[in-house]
Write an enzyme that holds these catalytic residues in place. Structure first.
Site, short mmCIF file in Angstrom:
data_model
loop_
_atom_site.label_atom_id
_atom_site.label_comp_id
_atom_site.label_asym_id
_atom_site.label_seq_id
_atom_site.Cartn_x
_atom_site.Cartn_y
_atom_site.Cartn_z
N SER A 183 0.82 -1.22 0.00
CA SER A 183 0.00 0.00 0.00
C SER A 183 0.85 1.27 0.00
O SER A 183 0.42 2.32 -0.50
CB SER A 183 -0.93 0.00 1.20
OG SER A 183 -0.19 -0.16 2.39
N ASP A 396 -3.43 6.70 11.53
CA ASP A 396 -2.57 6.02 10.56
C ASP A 396 -1.26 6.80 10.50
O ASP A 396 -1.21 7.91 9.95
CB ASP A 396 -3.26 6.00 9.19
CG ASP A 396 -2.36 5.41 8.10
OD1 ASP A 396 -1.17 5.12 8.38
OD2 ASP A 396 -2.85 5.25 6.97
N HIS A 399 1.08 5.39 6.41
CA HIS A 399 0.96 5.92 5.04
C HIS A 399 1.20 7.42 5.05
O HIS A 399 1.45 8.01 6.10
CB HIS A 399 -0.43 5.57 4.49
CG HIS A 399 -0.67 4.09 4.43
ND1 HIS A 399 -1.33 3.40 5.42
CD2 HIS A 399 -0.29 3.17 3.52
CE1 HIS A 399 -1.34 2.11 5.12
NE2 HIS A 399 -0.72 1.94 3.98
#
Ligand SMILES: *[C@@H]1O[C@H](CO)[C@@H](O)[C@H](O)[C@H]1NC(C)=O
Ligand SMILES: *[C@@H]1O[C@H](CO)[C@@H](O)[C@H](O)[C@H]1NC(C)=O
Ligand SMILES: *[C@@H]1O[C@H](CO)[C@@H](O)[C@H](O)[C@H]1NC(C)=O
Ligand SMILES: *[C@@H]1O[C@H](CO)[C@@H](O)[C@H](O)[C@H]1NC(C)=O
Ligand SMILES: *[C@@H]1O[C@H](CO)[C@@H](O)[C@H](O)[C@H]1NC(C)=O
Ligand SMILES: *[C@@H]1O[C@H](CO)[C@@H](O)[C@H](O)[C@H]1NC(C)=O
Ligand SMILES: *[C@@H]1O[C@H](CO)[C@@H](O)[C@H](O)[C@H]1NC(C)=O
Length: 417
Positions: A183, A396, A399
């Site tokens: 990802s 998060d 990312h």
């Protein structure tokens, strides 16, 4: 359809047809730690447990059953400890340690500092990119401090060539640019598509539906910018682009063979060990299949995480949530960069010296504690207000927001092409 694709999937050899290959690899347990944060918010402050990966038997061709598919339903019949077998190096004349990668260039692009520069950055606006991902569109999801968009990377001993979308398209003309990985690599691919798409009229570009291989196409340049979901770099049970959140990872490195007596028994390995096997398989593929005059391979190093603010601000108890500026301590390393893994990666890469270029983003991204989405992103499930008011559990910090840090990784690629 998906099943069919998987069945036919020829993993690395598949890449051999590309004019220009871009291989990216980050760390196996990154995805997992987000999952852990979600499922187990109470343990967010604990050191993450080492994740276990299973290596599946890979029988010699003459013993293989035709139906053996490795997918998310695959299970190990039984497990045992790792036997220690390694990937045999295909070309035994290659020294285990290549020439030390002393850069002969005058300038090391990866050693430098972040400079606040709101006249040159961001390189595009979040809302202007039709291919933006909801996981990365931080402004859209409520982030009001947009400082993370305004930083330029300044190498110590030289200047980077400025991003020029026309020049980039000229380089890509008639070629395939492919990003491979997990990802984080998908984030870099979205960044590249956002950087490139603005100058292509909307009826002259297209994006294929989300699949293991997703393709952005620009007609007038006869060029594609693609993303191949291959989170573990070798065939694995996580190769489904949507349903890949599994408790047990199983990998099957093509060059590792079991004998018939060992049929069905998986071996158990920690994350770094499994990655070493995967990297070995990948490196062998590069060494034997890549003609450097026809294809270029780039390896993007590990993307760091910022899960514990106490590492850059002793005494604090948060994570990346609320961070507004980069760390300005030269040479800073947090636990988000696993030095043990980095050493292993460097060892494997040193054997591929002339065949690949390394884009070493680890240190420069390590400074960017401000660049992660934290709670400003779309969640898989709708969160309650109580959950949202608890950023220590729902951030998060793995990312990166776009526009942001991955744009700079792509500027580095542009400089190296
Ligand atoms: C592996 O085991 C299965 C059943 O346990 C058997 O059907 C199969 O023939 C075995 N394969 C080999 C290569 O021995
Ligand atoms: C850039 O930043 C400076 C200093 O913070 C500010 O005065 C200026 O208005 C900003 N310019 C733009 C275009 O955002
Ligand atoms: C982003 O949008 C602002 C305001 O609409 C505009 O001034 C700016 O030039 C845009 N930036 C880019 C890189 O397109
Ligand atoms: C980008 O490159 C093209 C072609 O080399 C050149 O004509 C153009 O002036 C450049 N644009 C910028 C903003 O530098
Ligand atoms: C487009 O690029 C492909 C390689 O990616 C090449 O095989 C094909 O001939 C090109 N087509 C045209 C019209 O240039
Ligand atoms: C593993 O077990 C399943 C059923 O439990 C069997 O169908 C399969 O053949 C076994 N595989 C191997 C490789 O032994
Ligand atoms: C990347 O750079 C760091 C120093 O910033 C170094 O420790 C690491 O070994 C490098 N990785 C590779 C693969 O060259």
């Amino acid at each position: 359809m998906m099943q069919k694709w998987n069945r036919k999937k020829a993993h690395f050899p598949l890449l051999a047809i590309f004019v220009l290959v871009f291989i990216v690899f980050t760390i196996i347990h990154n995805e997992r730690s987000i999952q852990q944060i979600h499922e187990n918010p109470d343990h967010v402050h604990n050191k993450q447990e080492a994740s276990i990966t299973y290596v599946e038997p890979n029988l010699p061709n003459n013993l293989k059953e035709a139906s053996e598919i490795l997918d998310r339903f695959s299970r190990c019949n039984s497990t045992r400890g790792y036997s220690g077998r390694k990937i045999a190096w295909a070309d035994p004349t290659t020294p285990e340690y290549g020439h030390q990668r002393v850069s002969s260039e005058i300038c090391d692009l990866f050693s430098g500092k972040w400079v606040f520069d709101n006249s040159s950055h961001p390189l595009y606006n979040e809302s202007d990119c039709p291919y933006m991902s909801d996981q990365l569109a931080c402004h859209k999801h409520g982030r009001s401090n947009l400082g993370y968009q305004y930083w330029r990377w300044q190498p110590h001993n030289c200047n980077m060539k400025r991003w020029n979308v026309t020049q980039m398209w000229e380089k890509l003309k008639g070629k395939r640019l492919m990003f491979v990985g997990d990802s984080l690599n998908r984030g870099q691919w979205i960044s590249m598509v956002c950087l490139l798409q603005s100058v292509i009229p909307s009826d002259k570009r297209s994006m294929s539906p989300n699949a293991p291989l997703t393709i952005f196409k620009a007609e007038e340049y006869n060029a594609t910018v693609e993303f191949l979901w291959a989170p573990l770099l070798v065939e694995s049970n996580s190769d489904d682009p949507v349903n890949h959140r599994l408790d047990d990872r199983i990998i099957r490195p093509v060059k590792l063979l079991w004998s018939a007596e060992e049929n069905g028994t998986c071996e158990e390995l920690d994350g770094v060990g499994a990655m070493e096997l995967a990297m070995g398989t990948w490196a062998n593929w590069v060494a034997s299949e890549i003609d450097p005059f026809k294809k270029r391979v780039f390896f993007v190093t590990m993307s760091p995480t910022h899960l514990w603010s106490r590492e850059w601000e002793p005494g604090s108890e948060g994570n990346c949530y609320g961070e507004k500026t980069p760390i300005n301590v030269e040479g800073y390393w947090g636990s988000g960069s696993d030095l043990h893994t980095m050493h292993m990666v460097e060892k494997v890469l040193s054997r591929l010296n002339s065949k690949i270029s390394v884009i070493n983003i680890t240190q420069l991204s390590e400074y960017r504690k401000d660049g992660h989405p934290s709670i400003f992103r779309k969640f898989w499930e709708t969160l309650s207000p109580e959950q949202l008011s608890n950023p220590s559990s729902y951030s998060d910090c793995i990312h990166w927001c776009l526009p942001g840090v991955p744009d700079v990784w792509n500027e580095l690629l542009f400089n190296l092409l």
